[in-house]
Design a protein around this motif. Structure first.
Motif, PDB file in Angstrom:
ATOM      1  N   ALA A 128       0.834  -1.203   0.000  1.00  0.00           N
ATOM      2  CA  ALA A 128       0.000   0.000   0.000  1.00  0.00           C
ATOM      3  C   ALA A 128       0.867   1.251   0.000  1.00  0.00           C
ATOM      4  CB  ALA A 128      -0.924  -0.007   1.216  1.00  0.00           C
ATOM      5  N   VAL A 129       1.942   1.258   0.798  1.00  0.00           N
ATOM      6  CA  VAL A 129       2.850   2.404   0.817  1.00  0.00           C
ATOM      7  C   VAL A 129       3.529   2.547  -0.546  1.00  0.00           C
ATOM      8  CG1 VAL A 129       4.946   3.370   1.859  1.00  0.00           C
ATOM      9  CG2 VAL A 129       3.208   2.308   3.306  1.00  0.00           C
ATOM     10  N   ALA A 130       3.903   1.420  -1.173  1.00  0.00           N
ATOM     11  CA  ALA A 130       4.525   1.479  -2.501  1.00  0.00           C
ATOM     12  C   ALA A 130       3.565   2.090  -3.524  1.00  0.00           C
ATOM     13  CB  ALA A 130       4.950   0.075  -2.944  1.00  0.00           C
ATOM     14  N   LYS A 131       2.289   1.713  -3.481  1.00  0.00           N
ATOM     15  CA  LYS A 131       1.307   2.288  -4.404  1.00  0.00           C
ATOM     16  C   LYS A 131       1.099   3.769  -4.113  1.00  0.00           C
ATOM     17  CE  LYS A 131      -0.704   0.580  -7.167  1.00  0.00           C
ATOM     18  NZ  LYS A 131      -0.360   0.430  -8.608  1.00  0.00           N
ATOM     19  N   ALA A 132       1.184   4.155  -2.836  1.00  0.00           N
ATOM     20  CA  ALA A 132       1.037   5.565  -2.482  1.00  0.00           C
ATOM     21  C   ALA A 132       2.197   6.386  -3.042  1.00  0.00           C
ATOM     22  CB  ALA A 132       0.963   5.717  -0.962  1.00  0.00           C
ATOM     23  N   VAL A 133       3.423   5.881  -2.877  1.00  0.00           N
ATOM     24  CA  VAL A 133       4.596   6.588  -3.398  1.00  0.00           C
ATOM     25  C   VAL A 133       4.532   6.656  -4.920  1.00  0.00           C
ATOM     26  CG1 VAL A 133       7.116   6.504  -3.600  1.00  0.00           C
ATOM     27  CG2 VAL A 133       6.022   6.000  -1.402  1.00  0.00           C
ATOM     28  N   GLN A 134       4.088   5.573  -5.555  1.00  0.00           N
ATOM     29  CA  GLN A 134       3.939   5.572  -7.020  1.00  0.00           C
ATOM     30  C   GLN A 134       2.934   6.635  -7.459  1.00  0.00           C
ATOM     31  OE1 GLN A 134       1.518   2.487  -8.813  1.00  0.00           O
ATOM     32  NE2 GLN A 134       3.078   2.101 -10.388  1.00  0.00           N
ATOM     33  N   ALA A 135       1.797   6.721  -6.761  1.00  0.00           N
ATOM     34  CA  ALA A 135       0.782   7.717  -7.114  1.00  0.00           C
ATOM     35  C   ALA A 135       1.322   9.128  -6.924  1.00  0.00           C
ATOM     36  CB  ALA A 135      -0.467   7.501  -6.255  1.00  0.00           C
ATOM     37  N   LEU A 136       2.142   9.330  -5.904  1.00  0.00           N
ATOM     38  CA  LEU A 136       2.738  10.647  -5.663  1.00  0.00           C
ATOM     39  C   LEU A 136       3.740  10.996  -6.756  1.00  0.00           C
ATOM     40  CD1 LEU A 136       2.765  12.972  -3.568  1.00  0.00           C
ATOM     41  CD2 LEU A 136       4.680  11.802  -2.459  1.00  0.00           C
ATOM     42  N   GLN A 137       4.576  10.026  -7.131  1.00  0.00           N
ATOM     43  CA  GLN A 137       5.569  10.258  -8.179  1.00  0.00           C
ATOM     44  C   GLN A 137       4.908  10.520  -9.525  1.00  0.00           C
ATOM     45  OE1 GLN A 137       8.075   6.773  -8.037  1.00  0.00           O
ATOM     46  NE2 GLN A 137       9.344   7.569  -6.368  1.00  0.00           N
ATOM     47  N   ASP A 138       3.775   9.858  -9.784  1.00  0.00           N
ATOM     48  CA  ASP A 138       3.057  10.039 -11.052  1.00  0.00           C
ATOM     49  C   ASP A 138       2.144  11.261 -11.032  1.00  0.00           C
ATOM     50  OD1 ASP A 138       4.308   7.744 -11.873  1.00  0.00           O
ATOM     51  OD2 ASP A 138       2.561   6.445 -11.636  1.00  0.00           O
ATOM     52  N   LYS A 139       2.154  11.990  -9.910  1.00  0.00           N
ATOM     53  CA  LYS A 139       1.346  13.214  -9.736  1.00  0.00           C
ATOM     54  C   LYS A 139      -0.143  12.957  -9.846  1.00  0.00           C
ATOM     55  CE  LYS A 139       5.125  16.148 -11.426  1.00  0.00           C
ATOM     56  NZ  LYS A 139       5.627  16.368 -10.058  1.00  0.00           N
ATOM     57  N   ARG A 140      -0.564  11.745  -9.483  1.00  0.00           N
ATOM     58  CA  ARG A 140      -1.996  11.457  -9.432  1.00  0.00           C
ATOM     59  C   ARG A 140      -2.602  11.937  -8.117  1.00  0.00           C
ATOM     60  NH1 ARG A 140      -2.324   6.142  -9.190  1.00  0.00           N
ATOM     61  NH2 ARG A 140      -0.173   5.546  -9.638  1.00  0.00           N
ATOM     62  N   VAL A 141      -1.771  12.128  -7.098  1.00  0.00           N
ATOM     63  CA  VAL A 141      -2.212  12.718  -5.837  1.00  0.00           C
ATOM     64  C   VAL A 141      -1.191  13.776  -5.425  1.00  0.00           C
ATOM     65  CG1 VAL A 141      -3.414  10.632  -5.074  1.00  0.00           C
ATOM     66  CG2 VAL A 141      -1.013  10.967  -4.448  1.00  0.00           C
ATOM     67  N   ASN A 142      -1.615  14.682  -4.550  1.00  0.00           N
ATOM     68  CA  ASN A 142      -0.726  15.742  -4.081  1.00  0.00           C
ATOM     69  C   ASN A 142      -0.034  15.403  -2.777  1.00  0.00           C
ATOM     70  OD1 ASN A 142      -1.460  17.357  -6.268  1.00  0.00           O
ATOM     71  ND2 ASN A 142      -3.216  18.224  -5.159  1.00  0.00           N
ATOM     72  N   ARG A 143      -0.561  14.417  -2.067  1.00  0.00           N
ATOM     73  CA  ARG A 143       0.027  14.069  -0.773  1.00  0.00           C
ATOM     74  C   ARG A 143      -0.344  12.644  -0.396  1.00  0.00           C
ATOM     75  NH1 ARG A 143      -3.941  17.114   3.569  1.00  0.00           N
ATOM     76  NH2 ARG A 143      -5.826  17.070   2.283  1.00  0.00           N
ATOM     77  N   VAL A 144       0.436  12.124   0.530  1.00  0.00           N
ATOM     78  CA  VAL A 144       0.214  10.787   1.072  1.00  0.00           C
ATOM     79  C   VAL A 144      -0.006  10.931   2.571  1.00  0.00           C
ATOM     80  CG1 VAL A 144       1.286   8.552   1.551  1.00  0.00           C
ATOM     81  CG2 VAL A 144       1.571   9.617  -0.695  1.00  0.00           C
ATOM     82  N   ILE A 145      -1.057  10.303   3.061  1.00  0.00           N
ATOM     83  CA  ILE A 145      -1.381  10.366   4.484  1.00  0.00           C
ATOM     84  C   ILE A 145      -1.368   8.953   5.040  1.00  0.00           C
ATOM     85  CG2 ILE A 145      -3.119  11.014   6.190  1.00  0.00           C
ATOM     86  CD1 ILE A 145      -4.071  13.150   4.191  1.00  0.00           C
ATOM     87  N   LEU A 146      -0.527   8.727   6.041  1.00  0.00           N
ATOM     88  CA  LEU A 146      -0.397   7.423   6.681  1.00  0.00           C
ATOM     89  C   LEU A 146      -0.873   7.560   8.122  1.00  0.00           C
ATOM     90  CD1 LEU A 146       3.246   6.689   5.450  1.00  0.00           C
ATOM     91  CD2 LEU A 146       1.119   6.107   4.289  1.00  0.00           C
ATOM     92  N   THR A 147      -1.772   6.695   8.541  1.00  0.00           N
ATOM     93  CA  THR A 147      -2.314   6.809   9.890  1.00  0.00           C
ATOM     94  C   THR A 147      -2.524   5.440  10.511  1.00  0.00           C
ATOM     95  OG1 THR A 147      -4.106   7.774  11.213  1.00  0.00           O
ATOM     96  CG2 THR A 147      -4.712   6.878   9.055  1.00  0.00           C
ATOM     97  N   ARG A 148      -2.446   5.416  11.832  1.00  0.00           N
ATOM     98  CA  ARG A 148      -2.703   4.201  12.601  1.00  0.00           C
ATOM     99  C   ARG A 148      -3.407   4.587  13.894  1.00  0.00           C
ATOM    100  NH1 ARG A 148       2.602   0.468  13.294  1.00  0.00           N
ATOM    101  NH2 ARG A 148       1.056  -0.968  14.075  1.00  0.00           N
ATOM    102  N   PRO A 149      -4.234   3.698  14.435  1.00  0.00           N
ATOM    103  CA  PRO A 149      -4.803   3.969  15.757  1.00  0.00           C
ATOM    104  C   PRO A 149      -3.742   3.726  16.831  1.00  0.00           C
ATOM    105  CG  PRO A 149      -5.557   1.835  14.964  1.00  0.00           C
ATOM    106  CD  PRO A 149      -4.754   2.450  13.843  1.00  0.00           C
ATOM    107  N   ALA A 150      -3.575   4.685  17.740  1.00  0.00           N
ATOM    108  CA  ALA A 150      -2.616   4.526  18.840  1.00  0.00           C
ATOM    109  C   ALA A 150      -3.348   3.881  20.004  1.00  0.00           C
ATOM    110  CB  ALA A 150      -2.034   5.871  19.240  1.00  0.00           C
ATOM    111  N   ILE A 151      -3.739   2.622  19.794  1.00  0.00           N
ATOM    112  CA  ILE A 151      -4.660   1.979  20.724  1.00  0.00           C
ATOM    113  C   ILE A 151      -4.043   1.779  22.100  1.00  0.00           C
ATOM    114  CG2 ILE A 151      -3.983  -0.329  19.984  1.00  0.00           C
ATOM    115  CD1 ILE A 151      -7.495   0.820  21.118  1.00  0.00           C
ATOM    116  N   GLU A 152      -2.714   1.550  22.169  1.00  0.00           N
ATOM    117  CA  GLU A 152      -2.105   1.286  23.470  1.00  0.00           C
ATOM    118  C   GLU A 152      -2.208   2.488  24.397  1.00  0.00           C
ATOM    119  OE1 GLU A 152      -0.257  -1.352  20.408  1.00  0.00           O
ATOM    120  OE2 GLU A 152      -0.696   0.774  20.618  1.00  0.00           O
ATOM    121  N   ALA A 153      -2.263   3.677  23.807  1.00  0.00           N
ATOM    122  CA  ALA A 153      -2.373   4.888  24.619  1.00  0.00           C
ATOM    123  C   ALA A 153      -3.806   5.394  24.657  1.00  0.00           C
ATOM    124  CB  ALA A 153      -1.464   5.985  24.053  1.00  0.00           C
TER     125      ALA A 153
END
Length: 311
Positions: A128-153
């Protein structure tokens, strides 16, 4: 011939181990003997290996094992799978390595929202991160947002010392690791500072509309149903969402339903939403990882049988 047989005849030994046909090598000729079906299978494996090598791509032991396994299926040609390319970085090419991974990557290309569900090591987040970087390099998106739930906290990150970056670092470290494999390390801080790549806890997504972005929610099994709904409704125009997780490793408090577990039943009929499921057969870490996972599965299954036998 040296490339087909592998260093120290490694590939030859793998073929002798996994193919039913007997293999005889003399000079630049390979002879197969055995039943017609075994000979045909062996010939297909060797032809696929030659096709891959003619593209200029090398082969590894795991690649040969995948060629042998995939050649028994009519779903896809091994050469088509193992030469598929997402992106290249510092001489390393990132590509799907199993049939389910290829289906997962193709689903990301074809759908706006994709769920990647499966155990650790199956490449859900990495691809998924590889596809995100590819989309960014191909200028299909302007930014990549990566998120996770910080469930332990419990999402209450204010109790942790340090800056926001220092607080969330333990939770998003796997995303950083994948990112550094695909982007020059010197460029990562610059992209983060500019907001081109954003890494943040799920709690910080509330109230936003994310346009022209490639958004990845990792460890989604640790989202509640309310959090999953909140995240999915952040989708804006020109954006793609990928949600990854393992429904067998939910760390939510008892009584809290996992948003990832419930999502297929809720969204299955929704157009442009795809669900891709990966298994232990798709583990692409060290070859021992898949064997270790399978051994634990057998052990846990045997414990269940023992419990059933007890009075």
């Amino acid at each position: 011939m040296v490339s087909v047989l592998g260093p120290g005849d490694e590939f030859l030994r793998l073929m002798e181990r996994d193919l039913e046909a007997d293999i005889h090598v003399r000079g630049n000729e390979i002879t197969l003997t055995g039943s017609p079906a075994a000979v045909v299978h062996g010939a297909e494996v060797i032809e696929e290996m030659v096709t891959i090598l003619r593209t200029g791509q090398g082969l590894s032991g795991p690649d040969v094992e995948r060629v042998i396994e995939l050649s028994e299926s009519d779903a896809i040609r091994p050469a088509d799978l193992l030469t598929a390319r997402i992106l290249s970085h510092r001489g390393r090419t990132i590509r799907p390595k199993t049939l389910n991974q290829k289906r997962y990557v193709d689903a990301i290309d074809a759908h706006t929202i994709v769920f990647g569900i499966g155990p650790a090591g199956t490449g859900k987040t990495y691809l998924a991160v590889a596809k995100a970087v590819q989309a960014l390099q191909d200028k299909r998106v302007n930014r990549v947002i990566l998120t996770r739930p910080a469930i332990e906290a419990g999402e209450r990150l204010g109790f942790l010392p340090g800056t926001l970056s220092e607080k969330i670092d333990p939770y998003v470290r796997p995303l950083y690791d994948a990112l550094h494999d695909m982007v020059d390390p010197d460029a990562v801080p610059r992209l983060l500072t500019a907001g081109t790549i954003e890494i943040a806890p799920l709690a910080y997504m509330r109230g936003r509309t994310l346009n022209d972005a490639f958004i990845i929610l990792d460890e989604a099994q640790n989202t509640s149903m309310e959090q999953m709904k909140m995240f999915l409704t952040r989708l804006g125009f020109g954006s793609t969402m990928v949600i990854t997780g393992d429904v067998t490793q939910v760390d939510l408090p008892s009584g809290t339903r996992s948003g990832l577990r419930e999502a297929p039943a809720i969204l299955d009929a929704v157009e442009d939403v795809a669900f891709c499921r990966l298994t232990n057969h798709d583990v692409v870490r060290h070859r021992l990882v898949g064997k270790i996972a399978a051994a634990y599965d057998r052990y846990e299954a045997s414990l269940g049988q023992d419990h059933r036998r007890r009075p």
